[in-house]
Motif scaffolding. Structure first.
Motif, PDB file in Angstrom:
ATOM      1  N   ASN A 229       0.896  -1.152   0.011  1.00  0.00           N
ATOM      2  CA  ASN A 229       0.394   0.091  -0.049  1.00  0.00           C
ATOM      3  C   ASN A 229       0.534   1.369  -0.102  1.00  0.00           C
ATOM      4  O   ASN A 229       1.463   1.567   1.107  1.00  0.00           O
ATOM      5  CB  ASN A 229      -0.748  -0.244   1.179  1.00  0.00           C
ATOM      6  CG  ASN A 229      -1.771   1.636   1.271  1.00  0.00           C
ATOM      7  OD1 ASN A 229      -2.402   1.911   0.622  1.00  0.00           O
ATOM      8  ND2 ASN A 229      -2.636   1.656   2.220  1.00  0.00           N
ATOM      9  N   ASN A 231      -0.462   3.855  -0.681  1.00  0.00           N
ATOM     10  CA  ASN A 231      -1.033   5.577  -0.132  1.00  0.00           C
ATOM     11  C   ASN A 231      -1.310   5.370   0.617  1.00  0.00           C
ATOM     12  O   ASN A 231      -2.104   5.432   1.766  1.00  0.00           O
ATOM     13  CB  ASN A 231      -2.657   5.232  -0.075  1.00  0.00           C
ATOM     14  CG  ASN A 231      -3.188   6.110  -0.620  1.00  0.00           C
ATOM     15  OD1 ASN A 231      -3.359   6.975  -0.961  1.00  0.00           O
ATOM     16  ND2 ASN A 231      -5.101   5.908  -0.664  1.00  0.00           N
ATOM     17  N   ARG A 243      -1.903   5.463   6.944  1.00  0.00           N
ATOM     18  CA  ARG A 243      -2.338   5.267   6.014  1.00  0.00           C
ATOM     19  C   ARG A 243      -3.418   4.002   5.673  1.00  0.00           C
ATOM     20  O   ARG A 243      -4.479   3.705   6.773  1.00  0.00           O
ATOM     21  CB  ARG A 243      -1.507   3.697   6.201  1.00  0.00           C
ATOM     22  CG  ARG A 243      -1.743   2.662   5.300  1.00  0.00           C
ATOM     23  CD  ARG A 243      -0.302   0.829   5.410  1.00  0.00           C
ATOM     24  NE  ARG A 243       0.460   1.530   5.631  1.00  0.00           N
ATOM     25  CZ  ARG A 243       1.865   1.795   5.052  1.00  0.00           C
ATOM     26  NH1 ARG A 243       1.849   1.514   4.277  1.00  0.00           N
ATOM     27  NH2 ARG A 243       3.426   2.097   5.838  1.00  0.00           N
ATOM     28  N   LEU A 246      -5.911  -1.472   2.206  1.00  0.00           N
ATOM     29  CA  LEU A 246      -6.424  -2.609   1.333  1.00  0.00           C
ATOM     30  C   LEU A 246      -7.220  -3.283   1.323  1.00  0.00           C
ATOM     31  O   LEU A 246      -7.515  -3.377   2.482  1.00  0.00           O
ATOM     32  CB  LEU A 246      -5.316  -2.832   1.003  1.00  0.00           C
ATOM     33  CG  LEU A 246      -3.762  -2.171   1.029  1.00  0.00           C
ATOM     34  CD1 LEU A 246      -2.344  -3.638   0.745  1.00  0.00           C
ATOM     35  CD2 LEU A 246      -4.189  -1.240  -0.914  1.00  0.00           C
TER      36      LEU A 246
END
Length: 247
Positions: A229, A231, A243, A246
């Protein structure tokens, strides 16, 4: 015998055989006689008598000179004409640029002539001096000249040795600088080659993980098995503070 009336006796005050004897009449009488003449060539027995009657005045009439026309010329004692009394003589006009050029050329001409005169004068004086020394044969001057020439040769030899030593040192210094520059350039090239070799080795090491058509399926399976991830948010220090999950 009776004396002939047509041949008068010459006066005693004047010598017949002396052509350089001064005239009895002044120059004023001659000027008055000249001014009485008119245009045309006419006999002037009166002028001949006024100038020099000679020892035989009765013979001057048939032998009188012919007058030359004066053409109205004035003497140096006559005043100027009335029409020329107020005339002012002005010099002809001169172009300033042409005058500057002419003056500069005259200056250069005088400089060249003065230089040539000085050169010739020095050459003539030197030649005279050499001739005088050769004629006199002065032993002291010759000895002094020989001594000065020997000192000059010694000084020239000493200066030549110093100059050769200086040139030799400059040549050695130049060779040393060239050698240092060549060594520095060689070290720079060697460092550049080492750096490029390291880059090549690093690229070869990194090429092991490159995705190729042969391992494309395996890499896709590996990515699906190990999801990542990217992002997330970071703070000023680079720490991850948030964060997303997912799905």
């Amino acid at each position: 015998m009776p004396r002939s009336p047509s041949l008068p006796v010459a006066p005693r005050a004047r010598s017949v055989t002396s052509p350089a004897a001064p005239c009895r009449h002044s120059g004023a009488a001659m000027l008055r006689a000249l001014r009485r003449c008119r245009s045309g060539s006419v006999p002037l027995p009166g002028l001949a008598a006024a100038l020099d009657p000679g020892p035989f005045p009765g013979l001057c009439a048939p032998l009188a000179p012919r007058a030359v026309p004066a053409r109205g010329r004035k003497t140096r004692h006559d005043p100027p004409a009335k029409s020329k009394a107020g005339r002012v003589k002005l010099p002809p006009p001169v172009d300033p640029e042409e005058l500057l050029v002419v003056l500069e050329r005259y200056r250069q001409h005088r400089l060249v002539l003065s230089a040539l005169r000085a050169e010739f004068r020095a050459e003539v004086l030197q030649r005279k001096r050499e001739e005088r020394l050769a004629a006199e044969g002065s032993v002291e001057e010759l000895e002094e000249h020989r001594r000065l020439m020997a000192w000059n040769e010694e000084e020239n030899a000493r200066q030549r040795a110093r100059r050769e030593e200086r040139l030799r040192k400059e040549e050695e210094e130049q060779k040393r600088r060239k050698l240092e520059i060549a060594e520095k350039q060689a070290r720079k090239i060697e460092a550049f080659l080492e750096e490029k070799e390291k880059e090549v080795l690093q690229l070869q090491e990194e090429a092991k993980n490159f995705i190729t058509p042969e391992n494309l399926e395996a890499r896709i399976e590996e990515c699906l098995d190990n999801p990542r991830n990217y992002n997330f948010a970071i703070d000023k220090d680079g720490r991850i503070v948030k964060r997303t999950v997912l799905s």
